[in-house]
Every structure is written in C-alpha cells, then in structure tokens.
Design a protein around this motif. Structure first.
Motif, PDB file in Angstrom:
ATOM      1  N   TYR A   1       9.130  88.650 -40.750  1.00 54.62           N
ATOM      2  CA  TYR A   1       7.780  88.610 -39.375  1.00 54.62           C
ATOM      3  C   TYR A   1       7.388  87.681 -38.449  1.00 54.62           C
ATOM      4  O   TYR A   1       6.597  87.671 -37.110  1.00 54.62           O
ATOM      5  CB  TYR A   1       6.252  88.463 -40.863  1.00 54.62           C
ATOM      6  CG  TYR A   1       6.459  89.129 -41.503  1.00 54.62           C
ATOM      7  CD1 TYR A   1       6.344  90.631 -41.112  1.00 54.62           C
ATOM      8  CD2 TYR A   1       6.733  88.924 -42.400  1.00 54.62           C
ATOM      9  CE1 TYR A   1       6.326  91.935 -42.099  1.00 54.62           C
ATOM     10  CE2 TYR A   1       6.557  90.217 -43.789  1.00 54.62           C
ATOM     11  CZ  TYR A   1       6.219  91.311 -43.273  1.00 54.62           C
ATOM     12  OH  TYR A   1       6.773  92.055 -44.731  1.00 54.62           O
ATOM     13  N   ALA A   2       8.268  86.807 -38.039  1.00 55.90           N
ATOM     14  CA  ALA A   2       8.817  86.228 -37.209  1.00 55.90           C
ATOM     15  C   ALA A   2       8.995  87.132 -35.498  1.00 55.90           C
ATOM     16  O   ALA A   2       8.755  86.109 -34.535  1.00 55.90           O
ATOM     17  CB  ALA A   2       9.845  85.280 -36.442  1.00 55.90           C
ATOM     18  N   VAL A   3      10.190  87.918 -35.544  1.00 58.26           N
ATOM     19  CA  VAL A   3      10.279  88.895 -34.633  1.00 58.26           C
ATOM     20  C   VAL A   3       8.648  89.808 -34.720  1.00 58.26           C
ATOM     21  O   VAL A   3       8.802  89.223 -32.858  1.00 58.26           O
ATOM     22  CB  VAL A   3      10.792  89.752 -35.362  1.00 58.26           C
ATOM     23  CG1 VAL A   3      11.047  91.227 -33.808  1.00 58.26           C
ATOM     24  CG2 VAL A   3      12.091  89.843 -35.934  1.00 58.26           C
ATOM     25  N   LEU A   4       7.895  89.695 -34.656  1.00 62.86           N
ATOM     26  CA  LEU A   4       6.709  89.835 -34.652  1.00 62.86           C
ATOM     27  C   LEU A   4       5.752  89.160 -34.328  1.00 62.86           C
ATOM     28  O   LEU A   4       5.192  89.424 -32.877  1.00 62.86           O
ATOM     29  CB  LEU A   4       5.736  90.858 -35.941  1.00 62.86           C
ATOM     30  CG  LEU A   4       6.239  91.952 -36.106  1.00 62.86           C
ATOM     31  CD1 LEU A   4       5.484  92.352 -37.210  1.00 62.86           C
ATOM     32  CD2 LEU A   4       6.703  93.314 -35.352  1.00 62.86           C
ATOM     33  N   LEU A   5       5.590  87.908 -34.183  1.00 64.29           N
ATOM     34  CA  LEU A   5       4.810  87.090 -33.712  1.00 64.29           C
ATOM     35  C   LEU A   5       5.956  86.547 -32.465  1.00 64.29           C
ATOM     36  O   LEU A   5       4.796  85.891 -32.013  1.00 64.29           O
ATOM     37  CB  LEU A   5       5.812  85.706 -35.020  1.00 64.29           C
ATOM     38  CG  LEU A   5       4.776  84.218 -34.873  1.00 64.29           C
ATOM     39  CD1 LEU A   5       2.583  84.313 -34.659  1.00 64.29           C
ATOM     40  CD2 LEU A   5       4.783  83.388 -35.285  1.00 64.29           C
ATOM     41  N   LYS A   6       6.821  86.431 -32.329  1.00 63.69           N
ATOM     42  CA  LYS A   6       7.801  86.404 -31.132  1.00 63.69           C
ATOM     43  C   LYS A   6       6.708  87.443 -30.004  1.00 63.69           C
ATOM     44  O   LYS A   6       7.029  86.962 -29.039  1.00 63.69           O
ATOM     45  CB  LYS A   6       8.976  86.455 -31.452  1.00 63.69           C
ATOM     46  CG  LYS A   6       9.947  86.646 -30.128  1.00 63.69           C
ATOM     47  CD  LYS A   6       9.593  84.903 -29.384  1.00 63.69           C
ATOM     48  CE  LYS A   6      10.372  84.866 -27.963  1.00 63.69           C
ATOM     49  NZ  LYS A   6      11.377  85.304 -27.656  1.00 63.69           N
ATOM     50  N   ARG A   7       7.173  88.614 -30.085  1.00 65.14           N
ATOM     51  CA  ARG A   7       7.000  89.586 -29.708  1.00 65.14           C
ATOM     52  C   ARG A   7       5.208  89.109 -29.226  1.00 65.14           C
ATOM     53  O   ARG A   7       4.811  89.596 -27.569  1.00 65.14           O
ATOM     54  CB  ARG A   7       6.944  90.845 -30.170  1.00 65.14           C
ATOM     55  CG  ARG A   7       6.549  92.358 -29.915  1.00 65.14           C
ATOM     56  CD  ARG A   7       6.648  93.418 -30.598  1.00 65.14           C
ATOM     57  NE  ARG A   7       8.188  93.754 -30.797  1.00 65.14           N
ATOM     58  CZ  ARG A   7       8.623  94.438 -31.467  1.00 65.14           C
ATOM     59  NH1 ARG A   7       7.515  95.242 -32.103  1.00 65.14           N
ATOM     60  NH2 ARG A   7       9.644  94.593 -31.890  1.00 65.14           N
ATOM     61  N   PHE A   8       4.239  89.248 -30.143  1.00 67.73           N
ATOM     62  CA  PHE A   8       3.416  89.009 -29.982  1.00 67.73           C
ATOM     63  C   PHE A   8       2.568  87.880 -29.247  1.00 67.73           C
ATOM     64  O   PHE A   8       1.017  88.034 -29.100  1.00 67.73           O
ATOM     65  CB  PHE A   8       2.223  89.891 -30.591  1.00 67.73           C
ATOM     66  CG  PHE A   8       2.348  91.552 -31.034  1.00 67.73           C
ATOM     67  CD1 PHE A   8       2.258  92.475 -30.086  1.00 67.73           C
ATOM     68  CD2 PHE A   8       3.417  92.697 -32.231  1.00 67.73           C
ATOM     69  CE1 PHE A   8       2.987  93.721 -29.687  1.00 67.73           C
ATOM     70  CE2 PHE A   8       3.621  93.642 -32.398  1.00 67.73           C
ATOM     71  CZ  PHE A   8       3.377  93.956 -31.290  1.00 67.73           C
ATOM     72  N   LEU A   9       2.927  86.626 -29.691  1.00 67.45           N
ATOM     73  CA  LEU A   9       2.203  85.988 -29.393  1.00 67.45           C
ATOM     74  C   LEU A   9       3.130  84.508 -29.551  1.00 67.45           C
ATOM     75  O   LEU A   9       3.696  83.395 -30.026  1.00 67.45           O
ATOM     76  CB  LEU A   9       1.238  84.509 -31.247  1.00 67.45           C
ATOM     77  CG  LEU A   9       0.593  85.882 -31.309  1.00 67.45           C
ATOM     78  CD1 LEU A   9      -0.099  85.194 -32.494  1.00 67.45           C
ATOM     79  CD2 LEU A   9      -1.309  85.531 -30.571  1.00 67.45           C
ATOM     80  N   PRO A  10       3.898  84.654 -28.556  1.00 69.56           N
ATOM     81  CA  PRO A  10       4.893  83.611 -28.007  1.00 69.56           C
ATOM     82  C   PRO A  10       4.562  82.464 -28.155  1.00 69.56           C
ATOM     83  O   PRO A  10       5.409  81.824 -27.936  1.00 69.56           O
ATOM     84  CB  PRO A  10       5.810  84.783 -27.373  1.00 69.56           C
ATOM     85  CG  PRO A  10       4.305  85.079 -26.125  1.00 69.56           C
ATOM     86  CD  PRO A  10       3.691  85.176 -27.371  1.00 69.56           C
ATOM     87  N   GLY A  11       3.700  82.214 -27.439  1.00 72.50           N
ATOM     88  CA  GLY A  11       3.310  80.178 -27.317  1.00 72.50           C
ATOM     89  C   GLY A  11       3.284  80.172 -28.829  1.00 72.50           C
ATOM     90  O   GLY A  11       3.918  79.032 -29.123  1.00 72.50           O
ATOM     91  N   LEU A  12       2.852  80.456 -29.183  1.00 75.41           N
ATOM     92  CA  LEU A  12       2.343  80.132 -30.844  1.00 75.41           C
ATOM     93  C   LEU A  12       3.592  80.423 -31.927  1.00 75.41           C
ATOM     94  O   LEU A  12       3.746  79.360 -32.039  1.00 75.41           O
ATOM     95  CB  LEU A  12       1.531  80.778 -31.912  1.00 75.41           C
ATOM     96  CG  LEU A  12       1.072  80.000 -32.847  1.00 75.41           C
ATOM     97  CD1 LEU A  12       0.402  79.160 -32.924  1.00 75.41           C
ATOM     98  CD2 LEU A  12       0.542  81.707 -33.954  1.00 75.41           C
ATOM     99  N   PHE A  13       4.728  81.173 -31.309  1.00 73.48           N
ATOM    100  CA  PHE A  13       5.959  81.278 -31.328  1.00 73.48           C
ATOM    101  C   PHE A  13       6.454  80.154 -31.751  1.00 73.48           C
ATOM    102  O   PHE A  13       7.608  79.150 -32.133  1.00 73.48           O
ATOM    103  CB  PHE A  13       6.918  82.245 -31.621  1.00 73.48           C
ATOM    104  CG  PHE A  13       8.110  81.794 -32.515  1.00 73.48           C
ATOM    105  CD1 PHE A  13       8.095  82.546 -33.628  1.00 73.48           C
ATOM    106  CD2 PHE A  13       8.812  82.086 -31.331  1.00 73.48           C
ATOM    107  CE1 PHE A  13       9.766  82.835 -33.887  1.00 73.48           C
ATOM    108  CE2 PHE A  13       9.945  81.960 -31.741  1.00 73.48           C
ATOM    109  CZ  PHE A  13      10.290  82.739 -32.865  1.00 73.48           C
ATOM    110  N   SER A  14       6.474  79.866 -30.431  1.00 71.70           N
ATOM    111  CA  SER A  14       7.600  78.626 -30.017  1.00 71.70           C
ATOM    112  C   SER A  14       7.095  77.136 -30.112  1.00 71.70           C
ATOM    113  O   SER A  14       7.805  76.747 -30.437  1.00 71.70           O
ATOM    114  CB  SER A  14       6.989  78.229 -28.098  1.00 71.70           C
ATOM    115  OG  SER A  14       8.056  77.301 -27.587  1.00 71.70           O
TER     116      SER A  14
END
Length: 263
Positions: free
Chosen positions: A241-254
């Motif tokens: 699910y990190a793929v979705l997190l990176k796509r939709f919330l890139p700042g939070l993912f970073s």
C-alpha cells in the motif's frame, strides 16, 4: 491463459520466487525451461518437481554476460520449438548506502537486473512476434515504484525495467502481453545474497524478509496475474500500500520512509 502445455522459460529459477514458480507451474502442467548461473541448483529444483520431468529442461545462463544471450535464446527455442512465456526472475539485490557503494557494484546490479533482462527480451521477442503470440513477465519490486534506504542501485534497476517495458508495451502487437510483477517482502534468500558496498554478499536475512510472504504464496499470486494477463500487480503484505501512499500523499510518504528503519 491456460498454463497446461505452455512452454515457460524462467530465469532465476534456482532459488527464491523463480524456484517457487517452477514448482507451481510444473503442478499446472507447464513445460519448463529453467535457467540461472547455478547448474547444480537447477537440477535440484528439477528433481523436486512432482510432474513429468521429461518436460523440464535445464539451460544455464549468466544475465551479466549479455553477449551470450542470443545464443542461449536460440538454444531455448530449440528445446520445444517454441517459447510461449518468459518469466524474468533473475536478479540481485543491494544493501548499502548510495555514497558508500562502489560504482562497479552499482553498475553490476544494473547489468544483471536491467541490461540482462533487456538483452534476453530483445533476443526472444522477434520469435514471439513472428508467431504473433507470447507473454513476457518481469519480476520487478515495490522499490521499482519508490525508493528506500540501502537500495539505490537496486531500486534504479527496477525503475528502469518499468520504464523500458511500459514503453515496449506501446510499441508491440497487443497480442504479445507484458506483465510487470512488483513483490514486496517475500521470504527468500534475496537479502542473504544482496550485494553490499564492496560487492560482497550480505550473508544474512533481513527481519522484514524473514517475516514476509512465503515464496509459494507469492508464486500463486503471480500465476493468477499471468492467467488474467494483468499489466502490473503488487504482491505482498501491507507494504504494497506504500505505492498508493507515494502516489496520493508523496510528502507524507517521504517523511515516513526517511524515518523508517528499513531492513
């Protein structure tokens, strides 16, 4: 796609996901060509297959030696007079900081994971096109969709596979299928064999890998994707699910991936 009697060529078949795929595809009645650098390990895998071993052939290859792959491909085609599907499962991982990794080590990872796969594809694809049918399956990784610590060159090699095969898909006859599979933490020896900064093996299994999805379950998910002719599939636990997190919330993912203890 019906797997029975399909001729399937698997690279990286001597261990890990490639080995698990060999067992499951054999059970489904596929005719197999098993490849990796380790001839002896390939014969061990063959001996563990439960169905007709006359339909399993060993063909050693070295993805790093791209000049040899045209000849190897010709040999593969001669075995059954066709190859219906190739699964690119061969590769090597990395566990080292980017700035500490010798450039030759990074180049070796790219040569094996990317250039070897590309060279083998360019060798087999004309045959598939001439027969107007075929399926290319690329075992990438979740880090082909995002980067994490200690995997800079490995992640780069997997990102490159996505760029190449996504582009290739647009250029070839749609009767030739391309599936990109992105496993997460799968319990294999991939981290044991991962290259460190100086090119030596890590020789230990990461905790996340040890607690990951069993390889045989991963193989079943991959086979389902092949049968459904999926273009891209993510396999694993919650890490996918990190793929979705990176796509939709890139700042939070970073922020999360910077703070995470990644092993």
């Amino acid at each position: 796609m019906d797997i029975r009697n399909k001729v399937i060529w698997i690279t990286g078949a001597s261990s890990g996901i490639g080995e698990a795929l060999a067992y499951k595809l054999n059970e489904l009645g596929a005719k197999l060509i098993l490849s990796s650098r380790n001839r002896e390990s390939l014969y061990v895998v063959k001996s563990k297959c439960k169905i007709n071993q006359l339909d399993i052939h060993i063909l050693p290859l070295d993805l790093e030696n791209t000049d040899s792959l045209k000849e190897v491909t010709a040999s593969a085609i001669k075995i059954f007079n066709r190859v219906d599907l190739i699964i690119h499962s061969g590769g090597v991982s990395q566990r080292s900081l980017a700035l500490e990794t010798d450039l030759n080590v990074a180049q070796r990872i790219m040569n094996i994971n990317f250039w070897g796969t590309v060279a083998l594809t360019q060798s087999i694809l004309p045959f598939m096109l001439s027969n107007n049918t075929g399926h290319i399956v690329v075992i990438s990784s979740l880090v082909g969709k995002f980067g994490t610590k200690f995997r800079s060159a490995y992640s780069a090699s997997k990102h490159a596979l996505h760029g190449y095969f996504d582009s290739l898909r647009t250029e070839i006859d749609p009767k030739i299928k391309i599936s990109i599979i992105c496993p997460g933490f799968i319990k294999t020896n991939v981290t044991i064999n991962a290259l460190t900064a100086d090119g030596t093996k890590q020789n230990s299994m990461d905790d996340a890998q040890a607690n990951g999805m069993p390889a045989e379950l991963c193989a079943l998910e991959i086979i389902k994707a092949i049968q459904a002719e999926k273009e891209e599939v993510y396999v694993g636990g919650k890490e996918k699910y990190a793929v979705l997190l990176k796509r939709f919330l890139p700042g939070l993912f970073s922020k999360i991936v910077r703070k995470a203890k990644v092993t």
